[in-house]
Write an enzyme that holds these catalytic residues in place. Structure first.
Site, PDB file in Angstrom:
ATOM      1  N   SER A 120      56.651  40.748  37.330  1.00  0.00           N
ATOM      2  CA  SER A 120      57.134  39.717  36.418  1.00  0.00           C
ATOM      3  C   SER A 120      58.389  40.175  35.688  1.00  0.00           C
ATOM      4  CB  SER A 120      56.026  39.455  35.387  1.00  0.00           C
ATOM      5  OG  SER A 120      56.521  38.770  34.276  1.00  0.00           O
ATOM      6  N   CYS A 122      58.550  40.112  32.771  1.00  0.00           N
ATOM      7  CA  CYS A 122      58.013  40.744  31.560  1.00  0.00           C
ATOM      8  C   CYS A 122      58.083  42.272  31.624  1.00  0.00           C
ATOM      9  CB  CYS A 122      56.564  40.325  31.316  1.00  0.00           C
ATOM     10  SG  CYS A 122      56.420  38.613  30.825  1.00  0.00           S
ATOM     11  N   TYR A 151      50.613  42.908  29.080  1.00  0.00           N
ATOM     12  CA  TYR A 151      50.846  42.276  30.390  1.00  0.00           C
ATOM     13  C   TYR A 151      51.996  42.946  31.166  1.00  0.00           C
ATOM     14  CZ  TYR A 151      52.098  38.437  33.617  1.00  0.00           C
ATOM     15  OH  TYR A 151      52.410  37.671  34.714  1.00  0.00           O
ATOM     16  N   LYS A 194      52.497  27.392  30.542  1.00  0.00           N
ATOM     17  CA  LYS A 194      53.806  27.938  30.179  1.00  0.00           C
ATOM     18  C   LYS A 194      54.701  26.826  29.647  1.00  0.00           C
ATOM     19  CE  LYS A 194      53.386  31.916  32.752  1.00  0.00           C
ATOM     20  NZ  LYS A 194      54.203  32.589  33.713  1.00  0.00           N
TER      21      LYS A 194
HETATM   22  P1  NAD Z   1      47.350  31.605  37.857  1.00  0.00           P
HETATM   23  O1  NAD Z   1      46.671  31.999  36.596  1.00  0.00           O
HETATM   24  O2  NAD Z   1      47.512  30.168  38.155  1.00  0.00           O
HETATM   25  O3  NAD Z   1      46.659  32.296  39.116  1.00  0.00           O
HETATM   26  C1  NAD Z   1      46.024  33.543  39.039  1.00  0.00           C
HETATM   27  C2  NAD Z   1      44.659  33.395  39.677  1.00  0.00           C
HETATM   28  O4  NAD Z   1      43.991  34.668  39.642  1.00  0.00           O
HETATM   29  C3  NAD Z   1      43.754  32.404  38.931  1.00  0.00           C
HETATM   30  O5  NAD Z   1      43.342  31.361  39.787  1.00  0.00           O
HETATM   31  C4  NAD Z   1      42.587  33.259  38.477  1.00  0.00           C
HETATM   32  O6  NAD Z   1      41.334  32.583  38.509  1.00  0.00           O
HETATM   33  C5  NAD Z   1      42.620  34.396  39.478  1.00  0.00           C
HETATM   34  N1  NAD Z   1      41.872  35.553  38.977  1.00  0.00           N
HETATM   35  C6  NAD Z   1      41.834  36.021  37.706  1.00  0.00           C
HETATM   36  N2  NAD Z   1      40.951  37.036  37.616  1.00  0.00           N
HETATM   37  C7  NAD Z   1      40.440  37.223  38.857  1.00  0.00           C
HETATM   38  C8  NAD Z   1      39.480  38.117  39.389  1.00  0.00           C
HETATM   39  N3  NAD Z   1      38.870  39.028  38.613  1.00  0.00           N
HETATM   40  N4  NAD Z   1      39.176  38.035  40.705  1.00  0.00           N
HETATM   41  C9  NAD Z   1      39.766  37.096  41.498  1.00  0.00           C
HETATM   42  N5  NAD Z   1      40.688  36.220  41.034  1.00  0.00           N
HETATM   43  C10 NAD Z   1      41.018  36.282  39.732  1.00  0.00           C
HETATM   44  O7  NAD Z   1      48.792  32.343  37.815  1.00  0.00           O
HETATM   45  P2  NAD Z   1      50.066  32.156  38.748  1.00  0.00           P
HETATM   46  O8  NAD Z   1      51.122  31.529  37.929  1.00  0.00           O
HETATM   47  O9  NAD Z   1      49.693  31.546  40.026  1.00  0.00           O
HETATM   48  O10 NAD Z   1      50.478  33.687  38.950  1.00  0.00           O
HETATM   49  C11 NAD Z   1      50.257  34.404  40.154  1.00  0.00           C
HETATM   50  C12 NAD Z   1      50.827  35.818  40.009  1.00  0.00           C
HETATM   51  O11 NAD Z   1      52.232  35.750  39.663  1.00  0.00           O
HETATM   52  C13 NAD Z   1      50.167  36.677  38.921  1.00  0.00           C
HETATM   53  O12 NAD Z   1      50.158  38.025  39.315  1.00  0.00           O
HETATM   54  C14 NAD Z   1      51.130  36.518  37.755  1.00  0.00           C
HETATM   55  O13 NAD Z   1      51.022  37.584  36.841  1.00  0.00           O
HETATM   56  C15 NAD Z   1      52.452  36.497  38.469  1.00  0.00           C
HETATM   57  N6  NAD Z   1      53.523  35.859  37.698  1.00  0.00           N
HETATM   58  C16 NAD Z   1      53.543  34.513  37.520  1.00  0.00           C
HETATM   59  C17 NAD Z   1      54.596  33.939  36.802  1.00  0.00           C
HETATM   60  C18 NAD Z   1      54.702  32.449  36.593  1.00  0.00           C
HETATM   61  O14 NAD Z   1      55.699  32.001  36.025  1.00  0.00           O
HETATM   62  N7  NAD Z   1      53.730  31.653  37.009  1.00  0.00           N
HETATM   63  C19 NAD Z   1      55.610  34.752  36.243  1.00  0.00           C
HETATM   64  C20 NAD Z   1      55.544  36.124  36.441  1.00  0.00           C
HETATM   65  C21 NAD Z   1      54.516  36.661  37.186  1.00  0.00           C
END
Ligand code: NAD
Length: 332
Positions: A120, A122, A151, A194
């Protein structure tokens, strides 16, 4: 399809926003996909060949998830918007460390060929993001490190774990640093959403000439990348031979105030802003430098913010339509 055997991929977090879109994208390209999450996709059924509800913070589940898999796209994480990540640091660091470390270790044990980790913006140091008009962040700006507390530090640590697994165990890894991904089928309420989704929701629920709440003074800046570009970028990176962390985002920086104005324009409403300075607003300014992205992938995100927000706003407004009277009553 020109593949001897269908490549078998695992998408972790396939019940989440990016994982769900990525699953569909990979299916369209002929892959066999196993999706794993602790929840089903919220808004429509998965297109994965196999979808398993598994808690990946447990090592036996990671072994099960990665069995007979060629490539892993690691998207599972406990995460949310700035309000969530600033007030749940211990839980986020605990859960994400367990999920990611055990998934990569299980990938090694099960001889997965390639592993993609989703990092990220971040991870970038706070000291480079103290002004609204900051220079776009280059990949090498990550050090000297001063990541987002909680995070961001887990993400930076895991980036290094990927490098060590490549160097010491020969596991081929890819690391992508997302910059604010948005689009339909993403969380838009409940506290984990977000800024683009939150603003679309507030504008959709507002009447013409209403006020909506903005966190901070609205002058903080960000860039936003539409989901279809995100999944294409993930896929291109996975297919490339590039093993260092790579930004994936748009490089058009704008303020939250400007973002609100664009959404209000899309909605055809005149919207006033009420600033809540007590709410967390994250870093003051952030933008992606896409120089390396262009060099490495010969490509960069294309969907304009207006186009992406148009689609996202329509989807969120339609989702809220049925619930509108109850939500407006609760707000009053
Ligand atoms: P999201 O929260 O929609 O998806 C993450 C999924 O992981 C969720 O469905 C959640 O239920 C699942 N999860 C959580 N704990 C779990 C566990 N113990 N076992 C199995 N599954 C589990 O988030 P997203 O936006 O789809 O993000 C996906 C990835 O991208 C993450 O690593 C996030 O940190 C990274 N990311 C996203 C953004 C963004 O803007 N969306 C920005 C930077 C990084």
């Amino acid at each position: 399809m020109n593949m001897e055997r269908q490549t078998r991929v695992l998408v972790t977090g396939a019940g989440g926003f990016i994982g769900h879109h990525l699953t569909r994208y990979l299916k369209e390209r002929g892959y066999w996909v196993r999706g794993v999450d602790i929840k089903e996709p919220e808004f429509e059924p998965t297109e994965a060949d196999e979808f398993e509800l598994l808690d990946l913070s447990r090592s036996e589940n990671c072994l099960k998830a990665t069995k007979d898999i060629d490539e892993v796209y690691g998207l599972a994480a406990n995460m949310g918007g700035i309000g969530f990540i600033e007030s749940n640091k211990a839980v986020i660091v605990r859960d994400n460390t367990l999920i990611n470390l055990q998934t990569i270790e299980a990938s090694r044990i099960n001889r997965v060929k390639r592993y993609l980790y989703t990092s990220s913006a971040c991870i970038y140091p706070g000291y480079l993001q103290n002004e609204t008009d900051i220079a776009p962040l280059k990949e090498e700006d990550a050090y000297p490190a001063a990541a987002e507390d909680g995070y961001g530090w887990e993400k930076l640590y895991m980036e290094r774990v990927c490098r060590h697994y490549t160097e010491d165990f020969g596991l081929d890894t890819r690391v992508v640093r997302f910059h604010n991904i948005f689009g339909p089928l993403g969380t838009y309420d409940g506290g984990r959403e977000k800024s683009p989704a939150a603003i679309c929701r507030k504008v959709a629920l507002a009447d013409d000439a209403d006020e909506i709440e903005v966190w901070g003074d609205g002058e903080q800046t960000r860039s936003y990348c539409y989901i279809s570009d995100c999944v294409e970028g993930i896929y291109r990176l996975m297919r490339s031979d590039y093993r260092e962390p790579l930004n994936l985002g748009q490089d058009r920086m704008l303020s939250i105030n400007e973002l609100v104005d664009i959404v209000a324009h899309i909605a055809g409403k005149k919207i006033e802003k009420r600033y809540d300075l007590t709410k967390p607003q994250g870093v003051r300014g952030r933008n992606s430098d896409n120089t390396r992205l262009r060099q490495v992938l010969g490509w960069e995100p294309k969907v304009s913010l207006e186009e992406g927000l148009g689609t996202t706003y329509s989807w969120i407004a339609a989702m809220l339509e049925d619930r509108k009277p109850a939500l407006q009553e609760a707000k009053a």
